[in-house]
Design an enzyme around this catalytic site. Structure first.
Site, PDB file in Angstrom:
ATOM      1  N   HIS A 360       0.819  -1.259  -0.053  1.00 30.94           N
ATOM      2  CA  HIS A 360      -0.022  -0.100   0.029  1.00 30.94           C
ATOM      3  C   HIS A 360       0.831   1.100  -0.023  1.00 30.94           C
ATOM      4  O   HIS A 360       2.042   1.033   0.206  1.00 30.94           O
ATOM      5  CB  HIS A 360      -0.964  -0.168   1.086  1.00 30.94           C
ATOM      6  CG  HIS A 360      -0.701   0.151   2.544  1.00 30.94           C
ATOM      7  ND1 HIS A 360      -0.454   1.460   3.155  1.00 30.94           N
ATOM      8  CD2 HIS A 360      -0.215  -0.564   3.583  1.00 30.94           C
ATOM      9  CE1 HIS A 360      -0.210   1.475   4.211  1.00 30.94           C
ATOM     10  NE2 HIS A 360       0.108   0.148   4.715  1.00 30.94           N
ATOM     11  N   ASP A 370       6.146   2.693   7.238  1.00 31.59           N
ATOM     12  CA  ASP A 370       4.793   2.163   7.054  1.00 31.59           C
ATOM     13  C   ASP A 370       3.867   3.199   5.989  1.00 31.59           C
ATOM     14  O   ASP A 370       3.307   4.020   6.575  1.00 31.59           O
ATOM     15  CB  ASP A 370       4.050   1.887   8.289  1.00 31.59           C
ATOM     16  CG  ASP A 370       2.578   1.177   8.166  1.00 31.59           C
ATOM     17  OD1 ASP A 370       2.359   0.993   7.038  1.00 31.59           O
ATOM     18  OD2 ASP A 370       1.919   1.228   9.132  1.00 31.59           O
ATOM     19  N   GLU A 407      -5.048   1.493   2.608  1.00 32.05           N
ATOM     20  CA  GLU A 407      -5.066   0.421   3.554  1.00 32.05           C
ATOM     21  C   GLU A 407      -5.142   0.644   5.001  1.00 32.05           C
ATOM     22  O   GLU A 407      -5.661  -0.052   5.957  1.00 32.05           O
ATOM     23  CB  GLU A 407      -3.520  -0.322   3.350  1.00 32.05           C
ATOM     24  CG  GLU A 407      -3.274  -1.528   4.027  1.00 32.05           C
ATOM     25  CD  GLU A 407      -2.656  -1.586   5.297  1.00 32.05           C
ATOM     26  OE1 GLU A 407      -2.659  -2.337   6.066  1.00 32.05           O
ATOM     27  OE2 GLU A 407      -2.516  -0.158   5.820  1.00 32.05           O
ATOM     28  N   GLU A 408      -4.712   1.884   5.306  1.00 33.53           N
ATOM     29  CA  GLU A 408      -4.612   2.239   6.670  1.00 33.53           C
ATOM     30  C   GLU A 408      -6.235   2.283   7.453  1.00 33.53           C
ATOM     31  O   GLU A 408      -6.235   2.118   8.686  1.00 33.53           O
ATOM     32  CB  GLU A 408      -3.906   3.605   7.155  1.00 33.53           C
ATOM     33  CG  GLU A 408      -2.391   3.486   6.811  1.00 33.53           C
ATOM     34  CD  GLU A 408      -1.758   2.645   7.578  1.00 33.53           C
ATOM     35  OE1 GLU A 408      -2.403   1.768   8.463  1.00 33.53           O
ATOM     36  OE2 GLU A 408      -0.424   2.491   7.536  1.00 33.53           O
ATOM     37  N   ASP A 436       4.198  -5.031   3.217  1.00 35.23           N
ATOM     38  CA  ASP A 436       3.824  -3.682   3.973  1.00 35.23           C
ATOM     39  C   ASP A 436       4.876  -2.857   4.188  1.00 35.23           C
ATOM     40  O   ASP A 436       5.523  -2.071   3.495  1.00 35.23           O
ATOM     41  CB  ASP A 436       2.939  -4.019   4.844  1.00 35.23           C
ATOM     42  CG  ASP A 436       1.993  -2.824   5.571  1.00 35.23           C
ATOM     43  OD1 ASP A 436       2.524  -1.783   5.456  1.00 35.23           O
ATOM     44  OD2 ASP A 436       0.690  -2.882   6.073  1.00 35.23           O
ATOM     45  N   HIS A 521       2.900   4.369  13.241  1.00 33.11           N
ATOM     46  CA  HIS A 521       1.456   5.267  12.973  1.00 33.11           C
ATOM     47  C   HIS A 521       1.698   6.640  13.730  1.00 33.11           C
ATOM     48  O   HIS A 521       0.681   7.383  14.021  1.00 33.11           O
ATOM     49  CB  HIS A 521       0.236   4.660  13.531  1.00 33.11           C
ATOM     50  CG  HIS A 521      -0.056   3.552  12.522  1.00 33.11           C
ATOM     51  ND1 HIS A 521      -1.223   2.898  12.806  1.00 33.11           N
ATOM     52  CD2 HIS A 521       0.516   3.055  11.469  1.00 33.11           C
ATOM     53  CE1 HIS A 521      -1.312   1.896  11.897  1.00 33.11           C
ATOM     54  NE2 HIS A 521      -0.319   1.792  11.018  1.00 33.11           N
TER      55      HIS A 521
END
Ligand SMILES: *[C@@H]1O[C@H](CO)[C@@H](O)[C@H](O)[C@H]1NC(C)=O
Ligand SMILES: *[C@@H]1O[C@H](CO)[C@@H](O)[C@H](O)[C@H]1NC(C)=O
Ligand SMILES: *[C@@H]1O[C@H](CO)[C@@H](O)[C@H](O)[C@H]1NC(C)=O
Length: 718
Positions: A360, A370, A407-408, A436, A521
């Site tokens: 993603h 990420d 995706e998140e 990922d 994140h």
């Protein structure tokens, strides 16, 4: 500050070696490159020969792929830098810019480019506030919800996507990880959590499930923190009950926001839709903010272990109160455009069989780990495949590189695409290879459906370890795992393999470097962190690109697919043993149907292995040889589909894989057989005849699934 995670400094000096390879290979290739040759079985390569001559058992194009190594780290670093200049949350203009970047580089590599846009329901924060109040409701002080502002971050403030709007002026209560056991402990202490604001630390499983458990106990709102968070606050989705756009369960979200055109959407207040959202608002907060609240709590003292890992000042009571908090949250839920991007290389002989590589592109913040470490690696795979194309190679089967969006928010881009193409993928997709976060630290990790275990081992034996000069990836991997190549299964729905495996039954792989990333994140997921801590010379990225690309090549070019089903049989025996131990003394439940079905599958696998040996020997010019191999390969592909059950797991139709899907109970002891796992969890809550029958029913469903896989492998109707 980003956490100190010193990377291993060793970097193999392989540039000169690779130049030599490149030179020799170019010579060899110039005279002998021919497309669609078979790849010799690599099983003969001993570990010592693989160390000294990592590529010697590969076909010429595959060796060429590996030889394109010098400078790859710099190219990957440049891609990562460009992709992470700005935060690029799905549905924003910055996200669209990353789509353009990927499109232009796939095109420059010489791949055919396509895209698929959708307008799913996304969720953004409009406003939020938090304050600490005295027991009489007067203000002590406002508490910050933002991360430290020293990064010139246009990043979205920390929030939980799909948290409903809401507010609460209520007594805070500490619920530890917010697991069933934690609430039982509070109950024993006489603590009533109803109407309270629960302060919970990360570690109790999927954050959506943690919020749902709190809601089920009458909690008014949840504040979630991560112990030792280094100042970052973890964003994330709390969507429940599956993957994909909540307004279009089972079909693709329309590619326009127009209410009257493009396709069907459920109304936001539809029961199906409401099921996907938690009932109470929640918000991630910094550890320091959680501590400000916790240290004001009275009530019974924390049970043993609840203060472990927390700053000592916070080790007070569990509450509730006597202080109050005032929490408000306003959500902005809207349809937004997302873009999946594809780079396609059409297969020369079997264009209708698909090898799918995906990563993603959307990120909560800058996304250096990420997911764009994976995006940068994907672009390097594209570059190398492009060079192979220019040398005259064509893959036997079609290769598709995918760059997913959103995706998140809940694997939305990939799920909508799989839903749109479900029939074709079911019959034609060979494999899905997911990356990922390519690099979040050191050490190689892999998860896969078991028929791919052996190929992962073979491929990692061909790749130079990024940290230890004298080793292959395989060698350092097993050293780190006490001598075994430890491969996990794909039972969690935490990346884009979910729709491919859990919904479509496509054999899948997911792999990466590093298991825990402290900036996960948060706004610290930046290029700076990657350069300083994650992968300073970008050789781990290179290793991921090489493993990924070589897996793709083997699966695209091998005449007989490199699927190893004996590994499936061995894993199923282990699962049966674990289940049998868990059910020991479990009343009237019989596990025997599963054992019989595994025996049946094992026999079918034995026959398939024999047949595969014969097909490997068949002279390629023999009549119908290609057709026979293709029919056999199809049986290898379709065996995995046998594990699907059309209606899916109870109440969660997007999870149809009865061996590897996420159990609803995220605290389940079983990480396989999700239907059985949930029936067992249910029986733990209410022990009764009906619950025993449900476990037995789920056992029969798994047994039938395994029988279907056996039948698919045999390729017979009865
Ligand atoms: C709680 O916070 C909101 C938003 O700041 C404010 O409007 C409201 O008056 C506060 N309530 C109390 C009881 O402090
Ligand atoms: C790429 O690797 C070489 C050799 O290890 C190293 O000198 C160089 O700094 C690396 N490039 C980047 C951008 O990290
Ligand atoms: C089923 O198989 C597992 C693993 O092979 C074994 O441990 C268990 O005892 C078997 N149970 C029955 C009832 O045959």
């Amino acid at each position: 500050m980003p956490p100190p995670l010193p990377p291993k400094p060793l970097q193999p000096n392989r540039a000169s070696l690779s130049f030599l390879f490149l030179f020799l290979l170019s010579l060899v290739l110039y005279v002998s490159l021919s497309p669609s040759r078979n790849t010799p079985s690599p099983s003969s390569s001993s570990s010592s020969s693989s160390r000294n001559a990592p590529a010697d058992s590969l076909s010429a194009p595959h060796r060429l792929f590996l030889s394109l190594h010098p400078g790859a780290n710099a190219t990957i670093a440049a891609h990562l830098r460009a992709l992470t200049l700005r935060p690029h949350l799905a549905g924003t203009p910055a996200a669209a810019r990353t789509a353009s970047y990927v499109i232009s580089h796939l095109r420059a590599a010489g791949l055919r480019v396509a895209s698929a846009d959708y307008y799913p329901l996304l969720s953004y924060p409009a406003s939020a506030s938090l304050a600490l109040l005295r027991p009489d409701g007067t203000l002590v002080k406002p508490l910050p919800l933002a991360e430290p502002a020293d990064l010139e971050a246009a990043a979205v403030p920390p929030y939980h996507a799909y948290s409903p709007s809401g507010s609460a002026v209520a007594a805070p209560v500490y619920v530890n990880y917010g697991r069933e056991d934690d609430y039982s402990a509070l109950h024993r202490l006489g603590v009533d959590v109803r109407g309270c604001v629960a302060v919970v630390r990360r570690g109790g499983g999927y954050r959506g499930a943690v919020v749902a458990r709190a809601a089920a106990r009458g909690v008014a709102a949840v504040l979630m923190f991560k112990a030792a968070d280094h100042g970052g606050v973890e964003r994330g989705t709390v969507l429940l009950g599956g993957v994909g756009d909540p307004l279009t369960p089972g079909w693709a979200a329309p590619n326009t926001a127009a209410a009257d055109g493009g396709g069907e959407r459920l109304a936001a207040d539809d029961r199906e839709v409401r099921r996907r959202f938690p009932k109470i608002p929640s918000m991630p907060v910094a550890e320091v903010v959680a501590m400000e609240i916790l240290r004001t709590l009275g009530g019974p003292p924390m049970p043993r272990g609840w203060g472990e890992g927390l700053p000592s000042a916070a080790k007070s009571g569990v509450g509730p109160g006597p202080t109050l908090v005032n929490f408000t949250y306003q959500e902005d839920r809207k349809l937004a455009k997302i873009q999946n991007v594809f780079g396609i290389i059409r297969g020369s002989e079997e264009p209708d069989r698909y090898i799918i590589l995906g990563n993603h592109r959307d990120a909560w913040t800058f996304g250096a780990v990420d997911p764009n470490s994976g995006t940068a690696a994907l672009l390097d795979v594209a570059r190398r495949y492009g060079s192979l194309l220019r040398s005259g190679w064509r893959p036997r089967r079609t290769i598709i590189l995918c760059s997913w969006d959103a995706e998140e928010f809940g694997m939305i881009g990939s799920t909508e695409w799989v839903e749109q193409n479900l029939g074709r993928l079911s019959s034609k997709a060979v494999v899905y290879l997911n990356v990922d976060c390519a690099v979040q630290g050191d050490g190689f990790f892999a998860s896969a459906t078991p028929q791919l275990d052996k190929l992962i081992v073979e491929v990692t034996k061909q790749i130079q370890d990024p940290d230890f000069e004298a080793m292959t990836v395989y060698e350092s991997w097993i050293v780190n795992n006490g001598g075994i190549s430890k491969i996990e299964r794909l039972s969690r729905a935490d990346s884009d393999f979910s729709a491919f495996l859990h919904l479509a039954g496509v054999p899948s792989v997911d792999f990466y470097y590093g298991d825990v990333f402290p900036g996960y994140h948060t706004v610290f997921d930046s290029y700076k962190w990657m350069v300083e801590h994650g992968d300073p010379s970008f050789h781990r990225h290179v290793a991921i690109a090489e493993i990924w690309g070589l897996l793709g090549l083997r699966l695209a070019d091998d005449l007989v697919l490199p699927f190893d089903y004996p590994s499936y049989s061995a894993r199923l025996h282990e699962h049966a043993t674990a289940l049998s131990a868990l059910l020991d003394g479990g009343g009237s439940v019989q596990i025997q149907p599963i054992n019989s079905s595994i025996d049946e599958l094992t026999v079918a696998i034995g026959e398939a292995v024999e047949e595969s040996k014969k097909l490997q020997e068949v002279d390629t010019t023999e009549d119908f040889a290609a057709l026979r191999r293709r029919a056999f390969n199809d049986r290898l592909i379709l065996a995995e589909r046998g594990f699907l059950e059309t209606e899916g797991l109870k109440g969660r139709p997007c999870f149809r894989h009865l061996l590897y899907s996420p159990p609803e109970d995220s605290e389940s002891k079983l990480s396989f057989f999700p239907g059985i796992a949930d029936a067992i969890s249910q029986a733990r809550k209410h022990a009764g005849e009906e619950e025993q029958l449900r476990i037995q029913h789920e056992i029969w469903r798994v047994a039938r699934a395994i029988q279907r896989a056996a039948a698919a492998l045999r390729g017979e109707l009865i």
